[in-house]
Design a protein around this motif. Sequence first.
Motif, PDB file in Angstrom:
ATOM      1  N   LYS A  62     -55.108 -22.189  37.643  1.00 14.47           N
ATOM      2  CA  LYS A  62     -54.894 -21.423  38.869  1.00 14.47           C
ATOM      3  C   LYS A  62     -54.568 -19.959  38.599  1.00 14.47           C
ATOM      4  CE  LYS A  62     -53.489 -25.408  41.535  1.00 14.47           C
ATOM      5  NZ  LYS A  62     -52.472 -26.031  42.360  1.00 14.47           N
ATOM      6  N   ARG A  63     -54.634 -19.543  37.321  1.00 15.87           N
ATOM      7  CA  ARG A  63     -54.352 -18.151  36.993  1.00 15.87           C
ATOM      8  C   ARG A  63     -55.479 -17.258  37.493  1.00 15.87           C
ATOM      9  NH1 ARG A  63     -52.525 -18.128  30.790  1.00 15.87           N
ATOM     10  NH2 ARG A  63     -54.767 -18.101  30.627  1.00 15.87           N
ATOM     11  N   ASN A  64     -55.152 -16.050  37.768  1.00 18.08           N
ATOM     12  CA  ASN A  64     -56.142 -15.067  38.208  1.00 18.08           C
ATOM     13  C   ASN A  64     -56.580 -14.214  37.027  1.00 18.08           C
ATOM     14  OD1 ASN A  64     -56.157 -15.849  40.914  1.00 18.08           O
ATOM     15  ND2 ASN A  64     -54.305 -14.665  41.317  1.00 18.08           N
ATOM     16  N   ASP A  65     -57.271 -14.835  36.083  1.00 16.05           N
ATOM     17  CA  ASP A  65     -57.773 -14.093  34.934  1.00 16.05           C
ATOM     18  C   ASP A  65     -58.899 -13.176  35.389  1.00 16.05           C
ATOM     19  OD1 ASP A  65     -56.029 -15.310  33.145  1.00 16.05           O
ATOM     20  OD2 ASP A  65     -57.394 -16.971  32.775  1.00 16.05           O
ATOM     21  N   PRO A  66     -59.090 -12.065  34.695  1.00 11.72           N
ATOM     22  CA  PRO A  66     -60.170 -11.153  35.099  1.00 11.72           C
ATOM     23  C   PRO A  66     -61.535 -11.819  34.980  1.00 11.72           C
ATOM     24  CG  PRO A  66     -59.162 -10.449  33.029  1.00 11.72           C
ATOM     25  CD  PRO A  66     -58.373 -11.603  33.539  1.00 11.72           C
ATOM     26  N   ILE A  67     -62.420 -11.454  35.876  1.00 10.29           N
ATOM     27  CA  ILE A  67     -63.787 -11.992  35.857  1.00 10.29           C
ATOM     28  C   ILE A  67     -64.524 -11.374  34.683  1.00 10.29           C
ATOM     29  CG2 ILE A  67     -65.964 -12.084  37.122  1.00 10.29           C
ATOM     30  CD1 ILE A  67     -64.291 -12.086  39.698  1.00 10.29           C
ATOM     31  N   ILE A  68     -65.291 -12.188  33.978  1.00 16.71           N
ATOM     32  CA  ILE A  68     -66.044 -11.711  32.815  1.00 16.71           C
ATOM     33  C   ILE A  68     -67.299 -10.990  33.315  1.00 16.71           C
ATOM     34  CG2 ILE A  68     -67.273 -12.421  30.727  1.00 16.71           C
ATOM     35  CD1 ILE A  68     -65.370 -14.829  30.609  1.00 16.71           C
ATOM     36  N   SER A  69     -67.552  -9.841  32.740  1.00 14.75           N
ATOM     37  CA  SER A  69     -68.713  -9.049  33.157  1.00 14.75           C
ATOM     38  C   SER A  69     -70.019  -9.773  32.832  1.00 14.75           C
ATOM     39  CB  SER A  69     -68.704  -7.689  32.453  1.00 14.75           C
ATOM     40  OG  SER A  69     -68.997  -7.873  31.074  1.00 14.75           O
ATOM     41  N   GLU A  70     -71.109  -9.347  33.488  1.00 15.87           N
ATOM     42  CA  GLU A  70     -72.407  -9.974  33.230  1.00 15.87           C
ATOM     43  C   GLU A  70     -72.827  -9.770  31.786  1.00 15.87           C
ATOM     44  OE1 GLU A  70     -75.609  -9.579  35.988  1.00 15.87           O
ATOM     45  OE2 GLU A  70     -74.217  -9.380  37.676  1.00 15.87           O
ATOM     46  N   ASP A  71     -72.522  -8.581  31.209  1.00 18.81           N
ATOM     47  CA  ASP A  71     -72.852  -8.337  29.803  1.00 18.81           C
ATOM     48  C   ASP A  71     -72.142  -9.340  28.898  1.00 18.81           C
ATOM     49  OD1 ASP A  71     -74.589  -6.274  30.205  1.00 18.81           O
ATOM     50  OD2 ASP A  71     -73.162  -4.677  29.725  1.00 18.81           O
ATOM     51  N   ALA A  72     -70.866  -9.555  29.164  1.00 23.05           N
ATOM     52  CA  ALA A  72     -70.102 -10.509  28.355  1.00 23.05           C
ATOM     53  C   ALA A  72     -70.605 -11.933  28.574  1.00 23.05           C
ATOM     54  CB  ALA A  72     -68.621 -10.408  28.696  1.00 23.05           C
ATOM     55  N   GLN A  73     -71.037 -12.257  29.766  1.00 23.40           N
ATOM     56  CA  GLN A  73     -71.549 -13.599  30.064  1.00 23.40           C
ATOM     57  C   GLN A  73     -72.814 -13.890  29.261  1.00 23.40           C
ATOM     58  OE1 GLN A  73     -70.421 -16.143  31.563  1.00 23.40           O
ATOM     59  NE2 GLN A  73     -68.888 -15.414  32.998  1.00 23.40           N
ATOM     60  N   ARG A  74     -73.648 -12.864  28.995  1.00 25.35           N
ATOM     61  CA  ARG A  74     -74.898 -13.063  28.246  1.00 25.35           C
ATOM     62  C   ARG A  74     -74.630 -13.620  26.849  1.00 25.35           C
ATOM     63  NH1 ARG A  74     -76.512  -7.682  29.540  1.00 25.35           N
ATOM     64  NH2 ARG A  74     -76.847  -7.789  31.753  1.00 25.35           N
ATOM     65  N   PHE A  76     -72.665 -15.894  26.093  1.00 22.02           N
ATOM     66  CA  PHE A  76     -72.475 -17.334  26.189  1.00 22.02           C
ATOM     67  C   PHE A  76     -73.666 -18.063  26.821  1.00 22.02           C
ATOM     68  CE2 PHE A  76     -68.252 -15.380  26.213  1.00 22.02           C
ATOM     69  CZ  PHE A  76     -67.695 -16.028  25.127  1.00 22.02           C
ATOM     70  N   LYS A  77     -74.765 -17.342  27.057  1.00 19.73           N
ATOM     71  CA  LYS A  77     -75.910 -17.923  27.756  1.00 19.73           C
ATOM     72  C   LYS A  77     -76.408 -19.214  27.089  1.00 19.73           C
ATOM     73  CE  LYS A  77     -80.385 -16.803  29.699  1.00 19.73           C
ATOM     74  NZ  LYS A  77     -81.408 -15.775  29.877  1.00 19.73           N
ATOM     75  N   THR A  78     -76.481 -19.242  25.783  1.00 17.94           N
ATOM     76  CA  THR A  78     -76.986 -20.429  25.068  1.00 17.94           C
ATOM     77  C   THR A  78     -75.876 -21.300  24.495  1.00 17.94           C
ATOM     78  OG1 THR A  78     -77.192 -19.165  23.023  1.00 17.94           O
ATOM     79  CG2 THR A  78     -79.135 -19.285  24.463  1.00 17.94           C
ATOM     80  N   PHE A  79     -74.654 -20.986  24.844  1.00 21.60           N
ATOM     81  CA  PHE A  79     -73.514 -21.722  24.315  1.00 21.60           C
ATOM     82  C   PHE A  79     -73.410 -23.081  24.937  1.00 21.60           C
ATOM     83  CE2 PHE A  79     -68.896 -22.653  24.204  1.00 21.60           C
ATOM     84  CZ  PHE A  79     -68.762 -22.727  22.838  1.00 21.60           C
TER      85      PHE A  79
END
Length: 79
Positions: A62-74, A76-79
Amino acid sequence: PAKRLGSLARGINEIYAHTWYKEIDFGELRQKEIKAPWIPDIKDPLDTANFETWDHLEDKTKRNDPIISEDAQRIFKTF
């Protein structure tokens, strides 16, 4: 792990021979012929009254951690 009961050369036989389990007939246990020493009172299959509560711990989901940017999400795309 090398000293863990049952992990040495005698394997499961080491557990069967341990003094802690000397009163147990493992054949009867496998056949479910041994009566449980205590059967908890439960109201329904989801009753958790016999378990400790962990309400004092923080629910990290339930923590409000910062949203990961789209660049950072890439990354993990194949993770």
